[in-house]
Design an enzyme around this catalytic site. Structure first.
Site, PDB file in Angstrom:
ATOM      1  N   ARG A 111      63.623 143.435 -14.608  1.00 37.58           N
ATOM      2  CA  ARG A 111      63.528 144.954 -14.057  1.00 37.58           C
ATOM      3  C   ARG A 111      62.338 145.177 -13.590  1.00 37.58           C
ATOM      4  O   ARG A 111      61.046 144.949 -14.409  1.00 37.58           O
ATOM      5  CB  ARG A 111      64.136 145.885 -14.672  1.00 37.58           C
ATOM      6  CG  ARG A 111      65.729 145.934 -15.122  1.00 37.58           C
ATOM      7  CD  ARG A 111      66.233 146.982 -16.000  1.00 37.58           C
ATOM      8  NE  ARG A 111      65.590 146.822 -17.369  1.00 37.58           N
ATOM      9  CZ  ARG A 111      65.804 147.590 -18.384  1.00 37.58           C
ATOM     10  NH1 ARG A 111      66.804 148.740 -18.189  1.00 37.58           N
ATOM     11  NH2 ARG A 111      65.529 147.305 -19.589  1.00 37.58           N
TER      12      ARG A 111
ATOM     13  N   CYS B  70      74.990 149.769 -15.930  1.00 34.72           N
ATOM     14  CA  CYS B  70      75.825 148.738 -16.946  1.00 34.72           C
ATOM     15  C   CYS B  70      77.037 148.931 -16.480  1.00 34.72           C
ATOM     16  O   CYS B  70      77.827 150.166 -16.783  1.00 34.72           O
ATOM     17  CB  CYS B  70      75.363 149.372 -18.176  1.00 34.72           C
ATOM     18  SG  CYS B  70      76.281 148.657 -19.500  1.00 34.72           S
TER      19      CYS B  70
ATOM     20  N   LYS C 285      58.730 150.535 -19.852  1.00 37.82           N
ATOM     21  CA  LYS C 285      59.093 151.176 -18.684  1.00 37.82           C
ATOM     22  C   LYS C 285      58.218 152.311 -18.487  1.00 37.82           C
ATOM     23  O   LYS C 285      57.588 152.667 -17.380  1.00 37.82           O
ATOM     24  CB  LYS C 285      60.642 152.151 -18.806  1.00 37.82           C
ATOM     25  CG  LYS C 285      61.103 152.690 -17.641  1.00 37.82           C
ATOM     26  CD  LYS C 285      62.440 153.410 -18.002  1.00 37.82           C
ATOM     27  CE  LYS C 285      63.569 152.406 -18.136  1.00 37.82           C
ATOM     28  NZ  LYS C 285      64.764 153.140 -18.347  1.00 37.82           N
TER      29      LYS C 285
ATOM     30  N   ASP D 248      63.914 140.532 -19.466  1.00 40.59           N
ATOM     31  CA  ASP D 248      64.007 141.740 -18.825  1.00 40.59           C
ATOM     32  C   ASP D 248      63.392 141.427 -17.427  1.00 40.59           C
ATOM     33  O   ASP D 248      62.269 141.439 -17.139  1.00 40.59           O
ATOM     34  CB  ASP D 248      63.383 142.642 -19.361  1.00 40.59           C
ATOM     35  CG  ASP D 248      63.620 144.397 -18.823  1.00 40.59           C
ATOM     36  OD1 ASP D 248      64.150 144.266 -17.472  1.00 40.59           O
ATOM     37  OD2 ASP D 248      63.638 145.169 -19.571  1.00 40.59           O
TER      38      ASP D 248
ATOM     39  N   THR E 185      71.366 139.518 -27.664  1.00 44.86           N
ATOM     40  CA  THR E 185      71.096 139.823 -26.019  1.00 44.86           C
ATOM     41  C   THR E 185      69.808 139.229 -25.605  1.00 44.86           C
ATOM     42  O   THR E 185      69.993 138.576 -24.432  1.00 44.86           O
ATOM     43  CB  THR E 185      71.180 141.292 -25.845  1.00 44.86           C
ATOM     44  OG1 THR E 185      71.063 141.680 -24.488  1.00 44.86           O
ATOM     45  CG2 THR E 185      69.776 142.100 -26.623  1.00 44.86           C
TER      46      THR E 185
ATOM     47  N   GLN F 296      74.226 157.396 -22.928  1.00 43.61           N
ATOM     48  CA  GLN F 296      73.012 157.599 -22.574  1.00 43.61           C
ATOM     49  C   GLN F 296      73.052 158.490 -21.233  1.00 43.61           C
ATOM     50  O   GLN F 296      72.324 159.449 -21.110  1.00 43.61           O
ATOM     51  CB  GLN F 296      71.778 156.546 -22.768  1.00 43.61           C
ATOM     52  CG  GLN F 296      71.589 155.865 -23.842  1.00 43.61           C
ATOM     53  CD  GLN F 296      70.503 154.988 -23.703  1.00 43.61           C
ATOM     54  OE1 GLN F 296      70.318 154.325 -22.709  1.00 43.61           O
ATOM     55  NE2 GLN F 296      69.606 154.765 -24.505  1.00 43.61           N
TER      56      GLN F 296
ATOM     57  N   GLU G 139      72.297 145.317 -12.562  1.00 45.88           N
ATOM     58  CA  GLU G 139      72.823 145.082 -13.763  1.00 45.88           C
ATOM     59  C   GLU G 139      72.378 144.198 -14.573  1.00 45.88           C
ATOM     60  O   GLU G 139      71.931 143.081 -14.320  1.00 45.88           O
ATOM     61  CB  GLU G 139      74.137 144.459 -13.053  1.00 45.88           C
ATOM     62  CG  GLU G 139      75.392 144.451 -14.004  1.00 45.88           C
ATOM     63  CD  GLU G 139      75.986 145.462 -14.578  1.00 45.88           C
ATOM     64  OE1 GLU G 139      76.136 146.499 -14.035  1.00 45.88           O
ATOM     65  OE2 GLU G 139      76.258 145.605 -15.781  1.00 45.88           O
TER      66      GLU G 139
HETATM   67 ZN   LIG Z   1      75.150 148.645 -21.427  1.00 46.83          ZN
END
Ligand SMILES: [Zn+2]
Length: 219
Positions: A140, A66, A166, A138, A126, A82, A104
């Site tokens: 990823r 990020c 995840k 998402d 978001t 985090q 990203e």
């Molecule tokens: Zn972020």
């Protein structure tokens, strides 16, 4: 002991371990290892602390890049804090791994993430913003990350994550998650709405999110 004898699995056709060096940080000394995907040329910088042993499950984290949070310390999200927290926790444990996943904005890239911020400035959250831009919420994937853990000799890990998707993806890729370790930092006023969206729309396991503010991040 660190091993390097992994094999390709699932949608990741394998990763190659190409470089390794010491990296002193404000959180202590790490090794930094450069992996690269055989299929996509995607690069994976990996921080390793201490001696990794197949017998003792290490504390690990997959941190999704990020730029705004990690580098500019944006208050729209909790990402930078985090990462700091994960480095400190692993330093305290004495052994562990952080994979810095360069996807990203949940995989849409920095410019599209800024486009999503435009939509968030106009009132979208978001997830809505990503969908408005024609992306899935998402994008990823975690197969190469699972492969990296295996190449480091870790088949059983204690995963720092709030994201059930995840955990499921890593288990599907053949890793055993012996423990989920929460990585919930205290939400800033600006990041609250973003984290509320991650909790309500993406199923993230967040307990400290119950108030509402205007702004949101995209990761
Ligand atoms: Zn972020």
């Amino acid at each position: 002991m660190i091993k390097s004898n992994g094999h390709a699995e699932d949608n990741c056709t394998g990763v190659e371990r190409l470089a390794e060096a010491n990296l002193p940080t404000e959180s202590g000394m790490f090794r930094i290892i450069g992996f690269k995907s055989n299929l996509t040329d995607e690069e994976f910088p990996v921080l390793v602390k201490g001696e990794l042993s197949p017998e003792e499950p290490s504390l690990v984290r997959i941190h999704s890049q990020c730029l705004t949070g990690d580098v500019f310390h944006s208050l729209k999200c909790d990402c930078g804090r985090q990462l700091d927290y994960a480095m400190k926790r692993i330093q305290e444990e004495g052994h562990g791994v952080i994979i810095y996943q360069q996807q990203e904005g949940r995989g849409i890239g920095i410019t599209n993430k800024i486009r999503a911020y435009e939509l968030q400035d106009a009132g979208q959250d978001t997830v809505e913003a990503n969908l408005s831009l024609g992306f899935e919420a998402d994008l990823r994937s975690y197969e190469c990350c699972a492969e990296i853990f295996k190449q480091l000799g870790l088949h059983r890990v204690r995963l720092m994550s709030n994201n059930p998707d995840k955990i499921a993806a890593l288990e599907k890729a053949g890793l055993e998650i012996v423990e989920r370790v929460s990585i919930e930092v205290e939400p800033t006023e600006n990041a609250l709405n973003y984290m509320k969206t991650k909790k309500e729309k993406m199923g993230h396991l967040l307990e400290k999110v119950d108030r509402k503010t205007k702004l949101a991040c995209n990761k």
